[in-house]
Scaffold this motif. Structure first.
Motif, short mmCIF file in Angstrom:
data_model
loop_
_atom_site.label_atom_id
_atom_site.label_comp_id
_atom_site.label_asym_id
_atom_site.label_seq_id
_atom_site.Cartn_x
_atom_site.Cartn_y
_atom_site.Cartn_z
N THR A 8 0.86 -1.18 0.00
CA THR A 8 0.00 0.00 0.00
C THR A 8 0.90 1.24 0.00
O THR A 8 2.05 1.18 0.45
N HIS A 9 0.38 2.33 -0.50
CA HIS A 9 1.17 3.56 -0.52
C HIS A 9 0.25 4.77 -0.58
O HIS A 9 -0.92 4.66 -0.93
N SER A 10 0.83 5.91 -0.23
CA SER A 10 0.08 7.15 -0.24
C SER A 10 1.05 8.32 -0.30
O SER A 10 2.20 8.20 0.11
N THR A 11 0.58 9.43 -0.82
CA THR A 11 1.34 10.67 -0.74
C THR A 11 0.67 11.52 0.33
O THR A 11 -0.52 11.83 0.26
N ILE A 12 1.45 11.87 1.34
CA ILE A 12 0.94 12.55 2.52
C ILE A 12 1.39 14.01 2.50
O ILE A 12 2.59 14.26 2.34
N PRO A 13 0.47 14.95 2.67
CA PRO A 13 0.84 16.37 2.63
C PRO A 13 1.49 16.85 3.94
O PRO A 13 0.99 17.75 4.61
N ALA A 14 2.59 16.22 4.28
CA ALA A 14 3.36 16.58 5.48
C ALA A 14 4.81 16.17 5.21
O ALA A 14 5.06 15.25 4.44
N PRO A 15 5.76 16.84 5.84
CA PRO A 15 7.17 16.52 5.62
C PRO A 15 7.53 15.12 6.12
O PRO A 15 6.88 14.60 7.04
N PRO A 16 8.57 14.51 5.55
CA PRO A 16 8.97 13.17 5.97
C PRO A 16 9.21 13.05 7.48
O PRO A 16 8.86 12.04 8.08
N GLU A 17 9.76 14.08 8.10
CA GLU A 17 10.04 14.02 9.53
C GLU A 17 8.75 13.88 10.34
O GLU A 17 8.72 13.18 11.36
N ALA A 18 7.67 14.55 9.91
CA ALA A 18 6.39 14.44 10.62
C ALA A 18 5.79 13.04 10.44
O ALA A 18 5.24 12.47 11.40
N VAL A 19 5.93 12.48 9.25
CA VAL A 19 5.42 11.13 8.99
C VAL A 19 6.22 10.13 9.81
O VAL A 19 5.67 9.23 10.46
N TRP A 20 7.55 10.29 9.82
CA TRP A 20 8.41 9.41 10.60
C TRP A 20 8.04 9.48 12.08
O TRP A 20 7.98 8.45 12.77
N ASP A 21 7.77 10.66 12.58
CA ASP A 21 7.40 10.85 13.98
C ASP A 21 6.15 10.05 14.32
O ASP A 21 6.07 9.44 15.39
N GLN A 75 16.78 5.95 9.96
CA GLN A 75 16.02 7.13 10.35
C GLN A 75 16.38 8.31 9.44
O GLN A 75 17.56 8.52 9.19
N PRO A 76 15.46 9.06 8.92
CA PRO A 76 14.01 8.94 8.97
C PRO A 76 13.42 8.44 7.65
O PRO A 76 12.39 8.93 7.22
N ARG A 77 14.04 7.50 7.03
CA ARG A 77 13.62 7.08 5.69
C ARG A 77 13.04 5.67 5.58
O ARG A 77 12.26 5.39 4.69
N ARG A 78 13.44 4.77 6.50
CA ARG A 78 13.01 3.38 6.33
C ARG A 78 13.04 2.67 7.67
O ARG A 78 13.95 2.85 8.46
N ALA A 79 12.01 1.84 7.88
CA ALA A 79 11.97 0.99 9.07
C ALA A 79 11.29 -0.32 8.69
O ALA A 79 10.39 -0.35 7.85
N VAL A 80 11.74 -1.39 9.32
CA VAL A 80 11.11 -2.70 9.16
C VAL A 80 10.78 -3.21 10.55
O VAL A 80 11.65 -3.26 11.43
N VAL A 81 9.51 -3.56 10.74
CA VAL A 81 9.02 -4.03 12.02
C VAL A 81 8.53 -5.46 11.83
O VAL A 81 7.89 -5.78 10.83
#
Length: 160
Positions: A8-21, A75-81
């Motif tokens: 799944t994917h989306s374009t989010i109208p917020a900076p990457p740092e906010a999404v990462w947070d 951080q803040p580009r990729r994480a695997v859980v």
């Protein structure tokens, strides 16, 4: 049985740092995600490889409390859980990339994979019969997760 993948994917109208947070704020996951309940941090400190928490998150038909572990983190580009759910292993990868030159929006790609190699013969047979229902439900849950991440990232990125 190797497993199944949902992308799944989306374009989010917020900076990457906010999404990462939002993605890494496991303490508040139960407040942010409608699909998560009863979440709790098990390893205080920064979100990094080795971080762990527990949550109840309905994915691929699993409804029990599960321990989540960060197995990769850039951080803040990729994480695997990763979580062990019964005989299955569920792994979700988050990849964040700026969606514009100003870094005002973020493309978030989520890939969720279930590995079912340790299932019993009976469990594999049941998956063949009922798996499509679980697969469709899980896709909907993950789409809701994207919506929840977007709403919270936008809320957090608006100046007070």
């Amino acid at each position: 049985m190797a497993g199944h993948i949902i992308y799944t994917h989306s374009t989010i109208p917020a900076p990457p740092e906010a999404v990462w947070d939002v993605i890494t704020d496991v303490t508040h996951a139960g407040e942010v995600f409608r699909s998560v309940s009863d979440a709790g941090d098990m390893s205080p400190g920064d979100f990094a490889v080795g971080s762990a928490w527990h949550e109840r998150h309905d994915v691929f038909g699993h409804h029990d409390m599960e321990e989540m572990h960060v197995v990769e983190c850039e951080q803040p580009r990729r994480a695997v859980v990763e979580a062990k759910a019964g005989a299955d292993t569920i792994r979700t990868s988050y990849r964040l990339t700026p969606a514009d030159e100003r870094h005002a929006s973020t493309r978030l790609a989520m890939t969720t994979f279930i590995e079912m190699k340790d299932r019993s013969t009976m469990s594999r047979a049941m998956w063949k019969v009922f798996g499509n229902l679980s697969f469709g439900h899980t896709r909907k849950v993950l789409e809701h997760d994207l919506e929840d991440i977007e709403a919270e990232a936008v809320r957090r990125s608006v100046p007070a």
